[in-house]
Design an enzyme around this catalytic site. Structure first.
Site, mmCIF file in Angstrom:
data_model
loop_
_atom_site.group_PDB
_atom_site.id
_atom_site.type_symbol
_atom_site.label_atom_id
_atom_site.label_comp_id
_atom_site.label_asym_id
_atom_site.label_seq_id
_atom_site.Cartn_x
_atom_site.Cartn_y
_atom_site.Cartn_z
ATOM 1 N N SER A 14 0.819 -1.224 0.000
ATOM 2 C CA SER A 14 0.000 0.000 0.000
ATOM 3 C C SER A 14 0.849 1.270 0.000
ATOM 4 C CB SER A 14 -0.909 0.001 1.229
ATOM 5 O OG SER A 14 -0.104 -0.091 2.393
ATOM 6 N N CYS A 73 3.972 1.389 -1.360
ATOM 7 C CA CYS A 73 5.064 1.219 -2.334
ATOM 8 C C CYS A 73 4.953 2.214 -3.475
ATOM 9 C CB CYS A 73 5.009 -0.167 -2.967
ATOM 10 S SG CYS A 73 5.288 -1.468 -1.801
ATOM 11 N N ASP A 76 3.001 -11.154 0.244
ATOM 12 C CA ASP A 76 3.342 -9.908 0.932
ATOM 13 C C ASP A 76 3.044 -8.681 0.071
ATOM 14 O OD1 ASP A 76 4.522 -7.963 2.503
ATOM 15 O OD2 ASP A 76 6.557 -8.424 1.820
ATOM 16 N N GLY A 77 2.120 -7.845 0.555
ATOM 17 C CA GLY A 77 1.880 -6.552 -0.095
ATOM 18 C C GLY A 77 0.513 -6.441 -0.716
ATOM 19 N N GLY A 78 -0.206 -5.403 -0.329
ATOM 20 C CA GLY A 78 -1.469 -5.074 -0.993
ATOM 21 C C GLY A 78 -2.691 -5.771 -0.431
ATOM 22 N N GLY A 123 0.855 -5.320 6.511
ATOM 23 C CA GLY A 123 1.469 -4.083 7.003
ATOM 24 C C GLY A 123 0.363 -3.098 7.318
ATOM 25 N N ARG A 153 25.006 1.273 11.698
ATOM 26 C CA ARG A 153 26.188 1.704 10.943
ATOM 27 C C ARG A 153 26.635 0.656 9.931
ATOM 28 N NH1 ARG A 153 30.570 0.082 14.860
ATOM 29 N NH2 ARG A 153 29.316 -0.866 16.491
ATOM 30 N N GLU A 156 11.499 4.635 -2.346
ATOM 31 C CA GLU A 156 10.482 3.847 -3.062
ATOM 32 C C GLU A 156 9.275 3.584 -2.170
ATOM 33 O OE1 GLU A 156 11.978 0.329 -5.055
ATOM 34 O OE2 GLU A 156 13.856 1.389 -5.425
HETATM 35 P P1 XMP Z 1 0.854 -3.541 2.825
HETATM 36 O O1 XMP Z 1 0.058 -3.405 1.566
HETATM 37 O O2 XMP Z 1 0.360 -4.628 3.718
HETATM 38 O O3 XMP Z 1 2.324 -3.955 2.324
HETATM 39 O O4 XMP Z 1 0.958 -2.237 3.547
HETATM 40 C C1 XMP Z 1 3.381 -4.194 3.209
HETATM 41 C C2 XMP Z 1 4.592 -4.618 2.434
HETATM 42 O O5 XMP Z 1 5.074 -3.561 1.574
HETATM 43 C C3 XMP Z 1 6.478 -3.746 1.359
HETATM 44 N N1 XMP Z 1 7.151 -2.471 1.653
HETATM 45 C C4 XMP Z 1 7.581 -1.619 0.713
HETATM 46 N N2 XMP Z 1 7.594 -1.698 -0.634
HETATM 47 N N3 XMP Z 1 8.583 0.451 -0.746
HETATM 48 C C5 XMP Z 1 8.112 -0.665 -1.363
HETATM 49 O O6 XMP Z 1 8.161 -0.727 -2.609
HETATM 50 C C6 XMP Z 1 8.604 0.602 0.616
HETATM 51 O O7 XMP Z 1 9.019 1.620 1.152
HETATM 52 C C7 XMP Z 1 8.095 -0.488 1.368
HETATM 53 N N4 XMP Z 1 7.993 -0.703 2.706
HETATM 54 C C8 XMP Z 1 7.405 -1.928 2.827
HETATM 55 C C9 XMP Z 1 6.937 -4.847 2.284
HETATM 56 O O8 XMP Z 1 7.080 -6.020 1.518
HETATM 57 C C10 XMP Z 1 5.805 -4.941 3.287
HETATM 58 O O9 XMP Z 1 5.706 -6.184 3.921
#
Ligand code: XMP
Length: 471
Positions: A299, A301, A336-338, A359, A400, A410
């Site tokens: 969400s 990304c 993972d994602g979306g 997330g 570090r 991103e």
């Molecule tokens: P949701 O949709 O559940 O997705 O909020 C969480 C996942 O998004 C990925 N993630 C990122 N992808 N830029 C990206 O392209 C980012 O800054 C970023 N931060 C997290 C990650 O796989 C996470 O579990």
């Protein structure tokens, strides 16, 4: 080369917004659907849910809650190694029941203490000052004092009363079950108050995910380039989860090849998005216990805009599942994602995932990292991408050993609506997943893999209808 063919041969990248499951004959009622699954080769869960390793999502409290609910938390890595190790260690020491931060302070008016007791349904509560436990107060004693017109709670504090550390929590449970105290304070090994064990939590149904040694399961995020961090974490966590945006890269695979030789916990590679990534990674690593799948679908990304690249989670799961099957690998896939709803989770599971990683859906809960923010009459919590400008700046500042591989953000950052406790939210979400499996005609995730059939639809959403009606 015919460039036009690149477009003519383009694949359909299916995502959650257009794919649906078709109904099938349900073998059982939804409440009898079995959601047990695997997160990695040797780690089993009772629900197919993991919390994302993001610094606005998974720290100590989220990791504990996830495991208590039967899932798993992946501790984020935007912190010094020692801190990440210490969080993992504390999760491992946590009892198999929730510890809630419910107590009274000795300078509270008696009426306030009585209200806290009434709302937590207890006759007795610990008195905590700073980080130390001062004793206990009983409701009957507070009522007496209130009636006599005296304040504050201090006058009712009983200095004696049970003292239990987290190591002796089994004795604490026995004490509570004996009925003398329906709430007891639990301290860490250094006598610091960590929470209150309540009788109703012992009696209510928790089905935690536990390791073979009986402790709560926990995972931690690592970069394949940070072998030292992985070695330190290895003693405490069940799973090390690869945490880079594009694991399917020669330098990352080479680094991971060295890393897996040094650790005994399960190792999950991620993120990846294609069939070929599975083939290349599996043939290079001596040890591979799971895959974290989905690129640019999250969400927060912006990778699809920044780089024009997208392996939507649903399509990526199905593609990598095919590779896993065809390569004869016995490893689970984490979608993972979306994932914005339990319906999306059901679709991801039907496409071949064993677990979904959340997330956005968890970021607004009490247990997520990040302070509550009040704007007017609404409450929010922060949520940011781990590749957003501020998250990256923090990573470079606190670690570090962190590596700068790209000089462009991103991810974005913002606020999500406050959603109360994850204990409540996830229960609702799990019921949704069970209902989905029921409709799709499956009694388990494995059965959903076999029976779940997909359809494509450009469905009009409720949002659209409401906007139309409001015009
Ligand atoms: P949701 O949709 O559940 O997705 O909020 C969480 C996942 O998004 C990925 N993630 C990122 N992808 N830029 C990206 O392209 C980012 O800054 C970023 N931060 C997290 C990650 O796989 C996470 O579990």
């Amino acid at each position: 080369m015919v460039f036009r063919e690149k477009l003519e041969d383009a694949e359909n990248l299916y995502d959650f917004s257009i794919v649906y499951l078709l109904p099938g004959r349900a073998p059982v009622e939804p409440r009898h659907v079995d959601l047990s699954t695997r997160f990695s080769r040797s780690i089993s869960l009772n629900i197919p849910i993991a919390s994302s390793p993001m610094d606005t999502v998974t720290g100590y409290e989220m990791a504990v809650a996830m495991a208590l609910l039967g899932g798993i938390g992946v501790i984020h890595r935007n912190m010094p190694r020692e801190e990440q190790v210490s969080i993992a260690k504390r999760v491992k020491e946590h009892p198999l029941f929730p510890l809630r931060r419910i107590y009274v302070e000795k300078d509270y008016p008696c009426s306030t203490s009585l209200e806290i007791m009434a709302s937590s349904n207890t006759r007795v509560l610990p008195v905590v000052e700073g980080t130390s436990v001062q004793g206990y107060v009983w409701a009957w004693r507070l009522r007496e004092i209130c009636r006599e017109g005296f304040e504050p709670t201090l006058l009712a504090v009983e200095k004696t009363g049970p003292r239990y550390s987290i190591q002796s929590y089994r004795d604490a449970i026995r004490e509570v079950l004996r009925g003398a105290y329906d709430a007891v304070a639990i301290t860490a090994s250094d006598s610091i108050y960590v929470g209150t064990l309540l009788v109703q939590d012992i009696l209510s149904e928790y089905n935690p995910a536990v390791s073979p040694d009986g402790s709560l399961v926990v995972a931690a995020a690592v970069s394949p380039y940070d072998i030292d961090r992985a070695i330190l974490l290895d003693k405490y966590v069940d799973v090390l989860v690869g945490d880079i945006a594009h694991f399917h890269s020669t330098p990352a695979i080479e680094a991971a090849r060295e890393l897996v030789k040094e650790v005994s916990s399960d190792f999950v590679a991620g993120n990846i998005g294609t069939y070929q990534a599975v083939v290349d990674i599996a043939s290079s690593l001596e040890k591979l216990d799971g895959l974290r799948v989905g690129i640019a679908g999250g969400s927060i990304c912006t990778t699809a805009d920044v780089g024009g690249v997208y392996a939507p989670t649903l399509w990526a799961v199905a593609s990598t599942r095919d590779a896993v099957e065809e390569q004869g690998l016995d490893i689970p896939i984490i979608a993972d994602g979306g994932i914005k709803s339990s319906g999306d989770a059901v679709k991801a599971l039907a496409a071949g995932a064993s677990t979904v990683m959340l997330g956005y859906l968890l970021a607004g809960t009490d247990e997520a990292l990040g302070e509550l923010i009040v704007v007017g009459s609404k409450m929010y919590k922060p949520y940011r991408g781990m590749a957003s400008k501020t998250a990256l700046a923090k990573r470079y500042a606190v670690d570090r050993y962190s590596r700068v591989s790209k000089r462009v953000a991103e991810g974005i950052e913002g606020l999500v609506e406050y959603r109360g406790s994850v204990y409540y939210r996830l229960r609702e979400f799990i019921e949704g997943i069970k209902a989905g499996l029921g409709y799709a005609g499956a009694r388990s995730i494995k059965e959903l893999w076999e029976k779940g059939r997909c359809g494509i639809a450009h469905r009009q959403t409720l949002d659209g209808v409401l906007t139309f009606n409001n015009k």
